[in-house]
Design an enzyme around this catalytic site. Sequence first.
Site, PDB file in Angstrom:
ATOM      1  N   LYS A 147      29.630  18.463 -19.645  1.00  0.00           N
ATOM      2  CA  LYS A 147      30.226  19.463 -18.762  1.00  0.00           C
ATOM      3  C   LYS A 147      31.742  19.414 -18.777  1.00  0.00           C
ATOM      4  CE  LYS A 147      30.318  21.009 -13.929  1.00  0.00           C
ATOM      5  NZ  LYS A 147      29.815  20.782 -12.555  1.00  0.00           N
ATOM      6  N   GLN A 148      32.300  18.202 -18.690  1.00  0.00           N
ATOM      7  CA  GLN A 148      33.738  18.065 -18.502  1.00  0.00           C
ATOM      8  C   GLN A 148      34.196  16.706 -19.022  1.00  0.00           C
ATOM      9  OE1 GLN A 148      32.739  18.166 -14.188  1.00  0.00           O
ATOM     10  NE2 GLN A 148      34.565  16.910 -13.964  1.00  0.00           N
ATOM     11  N   GLU A 197      28.364  15.947 -15.145  1.00  0.00           N
ATOM     12  CA  GLU A 197      27.185  16.107 -14.296  1.00  0.00           C
ATOM     13  C   GLU A 197      25.976  16.670 -15.029  1.00  0.00           C
ATOM     14  OE1 GLU A 197      29.496  16.921 -10.072  1.00  0.00           O
ATOM     15  OE2 GLU A 197      29.003  18.613 -11.373  1.00  0.00           O
ATOM     16  N   TRP A 232      36.171  14.187  -4.608  1.00  0.00           N
ATOM     17  CA  TRP A 232      37.085  13.280  -5.308  1.00  0.00           C
ATOM     18  C   TRP A 232      38.244  14.046  -5.942  1.00  0.00           C
ATOM     19  CZ3 TRP A 232      36.819  11.872 -10.991  1.00  0.00           C
ATOM     20  CH2 TRP A 232      36.222  12.894 -11.743  1.00  0.00           C
ATOM     21  N   ASP A 233      38.116  15.372  -6.047  1.00  0.00           N
ATOM     22  CA  ASP A 233      39.181  16.207  -6.594  1.00  0.00           C
ATOM     23  C   ASP A 233      40.517  15.909  -5.912  1.00  0.00           C
ATOM     24  OD1 ASP A 233      36.590  17.302  -6.937  1.00  0.00           O
ATOM     25  OD2 ASP A 233      37.401  19.292  -7.330  1.00  0.00           O
TER      26      ASP A 233
END
Length: 727
Positions: A584-585, A470, A328-329
């Site tokens: 995580k992000q 994640e 998806w990046d």
Amino acid sequence: MGWYLEHNEVPSDRERILQLGVTYAVANGYMGYRGTLEEYTADQFVACNLNGVYDRVGEKWRESVNAPNPLYAAVSVDDESYSVVDRAPAFHCQKLDFRYGLHRRKTSWKAGGQAVTVHVERFASMDDVHLLAMSYTVKVSTGGRIVVRTGIDGRVWDLNGPHLHIYDRGVKGDAIYLASLTQELHIPVVVAEICRRDFPAEERIVTTGEGIYRDFTFDADPQSEYTFWKFAVIYHGMETEEDVFRLALDAVGKAAQTGYDGLLKAHKRVWDRMWKTSDVKIEGDPEAQKALRYSIYQLLSCAPRHTDRLSIPARGLSSQTYKGAVFWDTEMFMFPFFLATQPGIARNLLGYRIHTLEGARRKAREYGYVGAFYAWESQETGDDACSHFNVVDVFTGRPLRTYFRDKQIHVNAAIVKAFRDYVERTGDERVLLEGGAEVILECARFYLSYLYYSPYWERYEVLDVTGPDEYHERVHNNAYTNRMVKYTLETARWVEDRLGEAYPDAWVELKERLGWEREAMLMEDVAARLYVPDPDPETGVMEQFSGYFKLEDCPLKEVRSRLLDPREYWGGDLGVATHTQIIKQADVVLLLALFPHEYSREVMRANWEYYEPRTEHGSSLSHYAYGLVACHLDMPERAYPFFMKSATIDITGSSKQFAGLIYIGGAHLGACGGSWILAVRGFGGYQGDGILTPRLPSTWKALEFTVYEGGTPRTYRVTPEGTTCRA
């Protein structure tokens, strides 16, 4: 300074050699040649990565294929090897000119009274994507008998190979060639090379088990320079049904006839054309200028300009990391750059998702759903290459079950957003008629089959998913995922209205072919009653997912201190972050970055302040979102460190190299795209169609960028005094 990277030492440790191979790579969308030195082999991670060619050996992971290396060259003088592998140099400089994608190297050795110097330049042609070209010059101070071995070397690095079976090598006219087949699907990969020189020499062809080479032997005069030029082409069977052997030999002959200078000029012309609309100029901050231009270089060099059947892998073309797969990046973090500056490439990227729709349909059926469930790690067919056991435990060496493949359903929404953004920005509705509408509707259909209905709450919910964070898998009602599902359903309605009004015949045909009647009836009710978590009325903070606030709330430093091994995976059942609020992000903050107009400044600030200290930034995709929201909150100075972390990640190498025991190094193309978004939309405040609300960092004197509007490129110049625009 704004267009070069340079370093002056030969690395000796494994991680540094790996990183420089990424940082100094050259690529052209068809292939990527790692930034290694000419005498290197597999032991020093040499690789020429082919976009869209994949192979599996035994039960190992299926990954992208590295072609045999046609740029190998090593020199000896008077029977003494002069190679950085065997002998420490007296001087060494490796340089990347990312204005033109040129890798240069100058190395000198001294032994007794003898000094040997090589000076090399090479590039992956942007004019002919099958072509690699190199100029190699050697000079000795006192003269001597020189032997140069150069040719096509099969000793290339593979993570899970070897992937190629060499079945033929030989000489055809002026060319040497090496023909191979992939192990799994027997795809032919042919490399052909011609070498020209400006000096007389004895030439001998040498064939080994690894490759085919030329040995040039000649007596060198003191202080005289001796140059040879290599022309190499690569063809493979994934791109054409024609005879790739014949294509390679014809192409290499034409390249040699054109000559190095002519090929270099053609290569530079393409770069000049691309930089004309892609460059972003920063005045007052040379470090930021260099980092952003390097990020743009990475994006342009890895983009498939030559076909709409390829996309951009998450790690670019620098390695086989993440199996060379597309994530998806591409749509979420890279696509905005191409849409604004290179809309033709943006259209190609959408074409890849159209061509891989059947793979997404197969995945949906595999899990018992309908429609299209796009792969988390997508390869040439769109089938998911992601393993169920994607991380290895550092203590036991055993694979750990992860749910990236199964539960990260938000990949569909990123793809849908790219299609809609493209149509709304360019006005090009043909992409809808040529498969884009079908992609959008099938993504929506998948969500309709995935949703749960709660009679008690009288609402639709999205259960058992993994959001961008994640470290917390299989959660319920992830705020980001729920909002993106709603966006997808809204976009399906947008397709219905747009095609129904402008192309009624095509819309009727598509509806009938897909059997869309039931979905059309469901769509409005589901979209209206789909649960999207609201900010808390007292704190303004949105819960990332149901139950998140009940997790242990402890500082990031405390969680990091619990690690027993620095390579431990933080997520999964036993990860140190799993049962805490450490993420995580960017997750909720990414949602705010995408839909800033749906939330008040107070809500955005509350969530930014809450989640940023709880974010490990364990993904290179994280920094851009926090920086962009900081800009929306008029905090450019707080946004600036996020920008620099994102833009310099592949220059500094300051990123995670392992997830558990799995190598995850390589170029970070999502971070490169995020850097552009943060510069143009964040600091430049560009909102589209001439609307700008700039928030420049204090050190920036001016920011200048070009974007397409209505098919016309327009250049904006932002200064503290105001903004100007020119077509």
